[in-house]
Design an enzyme around this catalytic site. Structure first.
Site, PDB file in Angstrom:
ATOM      1  N   HIS A 270      -2.197   6.529   3.716  1.00  0.00           N
ATOM      2  CA  HIS A 270      -0.803   6.756   3.901  1.00  0.00           C
ATOM      3  C   HIS A 270      -0.253   8.107   3.282  1.00  0.00           C
ATOM      4  O   HIS A 270      -0.433   8.337   2.150  1.00  0.00           O
ATOM      5  CB  HIS A 270      -0.183   5.540   3.393  1.00  0.00           C
ATOM      6  CG  HIS A 270      -0.447   4.203   3.762  1.00  0.00           C
ATOM      7  ND1 HIS A 270      -1.239   3.982   4.925  1.00  0.00           N
ATOM      8  CD2 HIS A 270       0.167   2.969   3.240  1.00  0.00           C
ATOM      9  CE1 HIS A 270      -1.167   2.877   5.309  1.00  0.00           C
ATOM     10  NE2 HIS A 270      -0.551   2.005   4.501  1.00  0.00           N
TER      11      HIS A 270
ATOM     12  N   CYS B 264       0.693  -1.389  -0.235  1.00  0.00           N
ATOM     13  CA  CYS B 264       0.086  -0.019   0.025  1.00  0.00           C
ATOM     14  C   CYS B 264       0.931   1.479   0.032  1.00  0.00           C
ATOM     15  O   CYS B 264       0.404   2.327  -0.633  1.00  0.00           O
ATOM     16  CB  CYS B 264      -0.749   0.002   1.214  1.00  0.00           C
ATOM     17  SG  CYS B 264      -0.238  -0.721   2.781  1.00  0.00           S
TER      18      CYS B 264
HETATM   19  P1  NAP Z   1      -6.787  -8.895   7.948  1.00  0.00           P
HETATM   20  O1  NAP Z   1      -7.837  -7.659   8.366  1.00  0.00           O
HETATM   21  O2  NAP Z   1      -5.938  -9.411   9.246  1.00  0.00           O
HETATM   22  O3  NAP Z   1      -7.464 -10.060   7.313  1.00  0.00           O
HETATM   23  C1  NAP Z   1      -6.938 -10.996   6.970  1.00  0.00           C
HETATM   24  C2  NAP Z   1      -7.701 -12.122   6.336  1.00  0.00           C
HETATM   25  O4  NAP Z   1      -7.088 -13.327   5.899  1.00  0.00           O
HETATM   26  C3  NAP Z   1      -8.903 -12.589   7.036  1.00  0.00           C
HETATM   27  O5  NAP Z   1     -10.144 -12.587   6.251  1.00  0.00           O
HETATM   28  C4  NAP Z   1      -8.817 -13.858   7.532  1.00  0.00           C
HETATM   29  O6  NAP Z   1      -9.748 -14.648   7.822  1.00  0.00           O
HETATM   30  C5  NAP Z   1      -7.863 -14.483   6.593  1.00  0.00           C
HETATM   31  N1  NAP Z   1      -7.097 -15.432   6.988  1.00  0.00           N
HETATM   32  C6  NAP Z   1      -6.180 -15.431   8.019  1.00  0.00           C
HETATM   33  N2  NAP Z   1      -5.615 -16.792   8.346  1.00  0.00           N
HETATM   34  C7  NAP Z   1      -6.258 -17.634   7.513  1.00  0.00           C
HETATM   35  C8  NAP Z   1      -6.059 -19.116   7.316  1.00  0.00           C
HETATM   36  N3  NAP Z   1      -5.292 -19.828   8.026  1.00  0.00           N
HETATM   37  N4  NAP Z   1      -7.041 -19.362   6.153  1.00  0.00           N
HETATM   38  C9  NAP Z   1      -7.616 -18.619   5.343  1.00  0.00           C
HETATM   39  N5  NAP Z   1      -7.914 -17.409   5.590  1.00  0.00           N
HETATM   40  C10 NAP Z   1      -7.137 -16.827   6.623  1.00  0.00           C
HETATM   41  O7  NAP Z   1      -5.629  -8.333   6.983  1.00  0.00           O
HETATM   42  P2  NAP Z   1      -5.808  -7.087   5.802  1.00  0.00           P
HETATM   43  O8  NAP Z   1      -5.344  -5.637   6.390  1.00  0.00           O
HETATM   44  O9  NAP Z   1      -7.141  -7.176   5.326  1.00  0.00           O
HETATM   45  O10 NAP Z   1      -4.716  -7.618   4.827  1.00  0.00           O
HETATM   46  C11 NAP Z   1      -4.982  -8.709   3.898  1.00  0.00           C
HETATM   47  C12 NAP Z   1      -3.760  -8.965   3.119  1.00  0.00           C
HETATM   48  O11 NAP Z   1      -3.527  -7.696   2.169  1.00  0.00           O
HETATM   49  C13 NAP Z   1      -2.433  -8.996   3.808  1.00  0.00           C
HETATM   50  O12 NAP Z   1      -1.555  -9.999   3.093  1.00  0.00           O
HETATM   51  C14 NAP Z   1      -1.728  -7.440   3.778  1.00  0.00           C
HETATM   52  O13 NAP Z   1      -0.558  -7.525   3.807  1.00  0.00           O
HETATM   53  C15 NAP Z   1      -2.280  -7.292   2.159  1.00  0.00           C
HETATM   54  N6  NAP Z   1      -2.615  -5.734   2.219  1.00  0.00           N
HETATM   55  C16 NAP Z   1      -3.115  -4.948   3.204  1.00  0.00           C
HETATM   56  C17 NAP Z   1      -3.528  -3.420   3.027  1.00  0.00           C
HETATM   57  C18 NAP Z   1      -3.977  -2.652   3.929  1.00  0.00           C
HETATM   58  O14 NAP Z   1      -4.127  -1.263   4.007  1.00  0.00           O
HETATM   59  N7  NAP Z   1      -4.762  -3.132   5.208  1.00  0.00           N
HETATM   60  C19 NAP Z   1      -2.733  -2.928   1.813  1.00  0.00           C
HETATM   61  C20 NAP Z   1      -2.285  -3.620   0.990  1.00  0.00           C
HETATM   62  C21 NAP Z   1      -2.070  -4.982   1.113  1.00  0.00           C
HETATM   63  P3  NAP Z   1     -10.596 -14.860   9.243  1.00  0.00           P
HETATM   64  O15 NAP Z   1     -11.425 -13.449   9.492  1.00  0.00           O
HETATM   65  O16 NAP Z   1     -11.445 -15.937   9.010  1.00  0.00           O
HETATM   66  O17 NAP Z   1      -9.707 -15.016  10.488  1.00  0.00           O
END
Ligand code: NAP
Length: 345
Positions: A238, A146
Site C-alpha cells: 500500500h 493495513c
Molecule cells: P480472505 O483471503 O478472504 O480469507 C478469509 C478467511 O476467513 C479464510 O480462511 C476463510 O476460510 C475464513 N472464513 C470465512 N468465513 C468463515 C466462517 N464462516 N467460519 C470460519 N472461517 C471463515 O481474507 P484476508 O485478506 O486473508 O483477510 C483476513 C482478515 O484480515 C480480514 O478480517 C481482513 O480485513 C484482515 N486484514 C487483511 C489484510 C490484507 O492485506 N489482506 C490486511 C489487514 C487485515 P475458507 O477458506 O474456508 O472460506
C-alpha cells in the site's frame, strides 16, 4: 516452542502467517481453523497457495478444523473474514485463548489494545482491565488495518513536532482485498476510488494508536486525519501520499532525522520479527515504489520518501508498506513476540 493456531488459515493473510511462522524460533503452527468449506481437508487441499515459498510439509498435511475452541492451542492468530470474526474470536477469548487478531471487529473497543509495538507497546496494559470488562478468561489483542499501519508508522516519529492535521490518499494493492478479492475485470487498467470502511478506519484507528494510555483507557491523539482510499492494480504494498500540518513546523532535515532514527520496544528487545530500523528514508526522487521497496526488512519495514514542502499544509511525503506482512500477519506475529517477552503468554 509454543504451539499456535491460525484461524482463517486458508485466506490471503492466513497463508502469510504460515509462511512467516515456518522456522520461527518461538512459535510452531500446530492447529488450523477455517470455514465449513475447508473443514476436514488437509491444508494443501483446502487452500489455493499464492506465495512464492512452498508450504512446509508438516503444515501442508495438517487437517483444517472448524473455527471453534476445542483442541486449539492457547495462543491463536486470527485472519478471519470480519463478517465472522466478531463471534468466533469472542468464543475463543471466553474459552481462555489469547487471540492475536487482524480483524477490525474489536480494534476500537476500549479495553482491547490496538498495537504497533514500535509505537504503543505500553497499550498492552489494557489487558488488565479487559477480563473484567468483557468477562473473558482469555484476551484479544489486535493490529491495525493495513493502510493505517503505514500511516501510523510514518507519523509516530513526527509527534514530537505537534501533529495537527493529516491528509492521506492511498493506492492500495489487490492482495489487501483477500483472495480471490477484486475481480480482474474491475481492476485491470483501472483505479477504484472506494474501499468500504477503509477511510473511517484510517481516521479513527490512527488516533487510538498514537494516543496515550490513561489508566484503563486510551486518550486518542488530537490529530485530525482525512483519508481517501483507492484500489490500484498492484499485487502487494500500500502506497500513501501524505500531507501534514504541525503545531511547530520543523525544518525538513529534522523530519528526515526523526524518521531515520525511529526505534521502539521491538528493537530494544530484539524481537525475532523486528527489523533493525522500522522506517527507512529513501532519498531517490522516485521512491518508494511497491515493485522495488515492498519487501524491505522481510516486509516489516515502512519506506518513506519524497519529503517536500506542502503549499496547503506544512510538508508532504510518500510512504509504503507491505499490507499482508507489516499490515497483517507480520504485525500480529510481532504483537505475540512482544507479549511473550513481556511475560503475557
Ligand atoms: P480472505 O483471503 O478472504 O480469507 C478469509 C478467511 O476467513 C479464510 O480462511 C476463510 O476460510 C475464513 N472464513 C470465512 N468465513 C468463515 C466462517 N464462516 N467460519 C470460519 N472461517 C471463515 O481474507 P484476508 O485478506 O486473508 O483477510 C483476513 C482478515 O484480515 C480480514 O478480517 C481482513 O480485513 C484482515 N486484514 C487483511 C489484510 C490484507 O492485506 N489482506 C490486511 C489487514 C487485515 P475458507 O477458506 O474456508 O472460506
Amino acid at each position: 516452542m509454543i504451539d499456535v493456531g491460525i484461524l482463517g488459515a486458508t485466506g490471503a493473510v492466513g497463508q502469510q502467517f504460515i509462511a512467516l511462522l515456518s522456522n520461527h524460533p518461538w512459535f510452531r503452527v500446530a492447529w488450523l481453523g477455517a470455514s465449513q468449506r475447508s473443514e476436514g481437508k488437509a491444508y494443501h487441499d483446502a487452500t489455493s497457495w499464492r506465495l512464492p515459498s512452498p508450504i512446509a510439509d508438516e503444515v501442508a498435511r495438517l487437517p483444517v478444523r472448524a473455527a471453534a475452541p476445542p483442541g486449539a492451542p492457547r495462543l491463536v492468530f486470527s485472519a478471519l473474514d470480519s463478517s465472522v470474526a466478531g463471534e468466533i474470536e469472542a468464543a475463543f477469548a471466553a474459552a481462555g485463548h489469547l487471540v492475536v487478531s487482524n480483524s477490525r471487529n474489536y480494534r476500537m473497543e476500549q479495553t482491547v489494545p490496538l498495537l504497533i509495538p514500535e509505537i504503543n507497546a505500553d497499550h498492552l496494559a489494557l489487558l488488565d482491565a479487559q477480563g473484567a470488562d468483557r468477562g473473558w478468561k482469555g484476551r484479544i489483542v489486535t493490529n491495525p488495518n493495513c493502510s493505517t499501519v503505514v500511516l501510523s508508522m510514518a507519523l509516530a516519529p513526527l509527534r514530537q513536532f505537534g501533529l495537527a492535521k493529516v491528509m492521506v490518499t492511498t493506492l492500495q494493492a489487490v492482495s489487501g482485498a483477500g483472495y480471490p478479492g477484486v475481480p480482474s475485470w474491475d481492476i485491470l487498467g483501472n483505479v477504484i476510488p472506494f474501499i468500504d470502511g477503509e477511510e473511517e478506519k484510517m481516521e479513527s484507528e490512527t488516533k487510538k494508536i498514537l494516543g496515550c494510555l490513561n489508566g484503563q483507557r486510551i486518550d486518542p491523539h488530537p490529530v485530525t486525519v482525512s483519508a481517501q482510499t483507492t484500489r490500484v492494480a498492484v499485487q502487494n504494498g500500500h502506497t500513501e501520499s501524505i500531507s501534514v500540518a504541525f503545531e511547530h513546523r520543523p525544518p525538513a532535515d529534522a523530519i528526515v532525522e526523526a524518521l531515520k532514527s525511529f526505534r521502539g520496544r521491538p528493537q530494544e528487545l530484539e524481537l525475532p520479527s523486528a527489523p533493525a530500523s522500522p522506517l527507512v528514508y529513501l532519498s531517490e526522487r522516485n521512491r518508494p515504489q511497491p515493485a522495488l521497496d515492498v519487501n524491505r526488512g522481510g516486509g516489516m519495514v515502512v519506506s518513506v520518501g519524497r519529503l517536500r514542502p506542502c503549499p496547503v499544509l506544512d510538508y508532504k511525503f510518500v510512504a509504503l508498506g507491505h499490507n499482508t506482512i507489516r499490515g497483517a500477519a507480520g504485525a500480529a506475529i510481532l504483537n505475540a513476540e512482544l507479549m511473550r517477552r513481556e511475560g503475557l503468554l
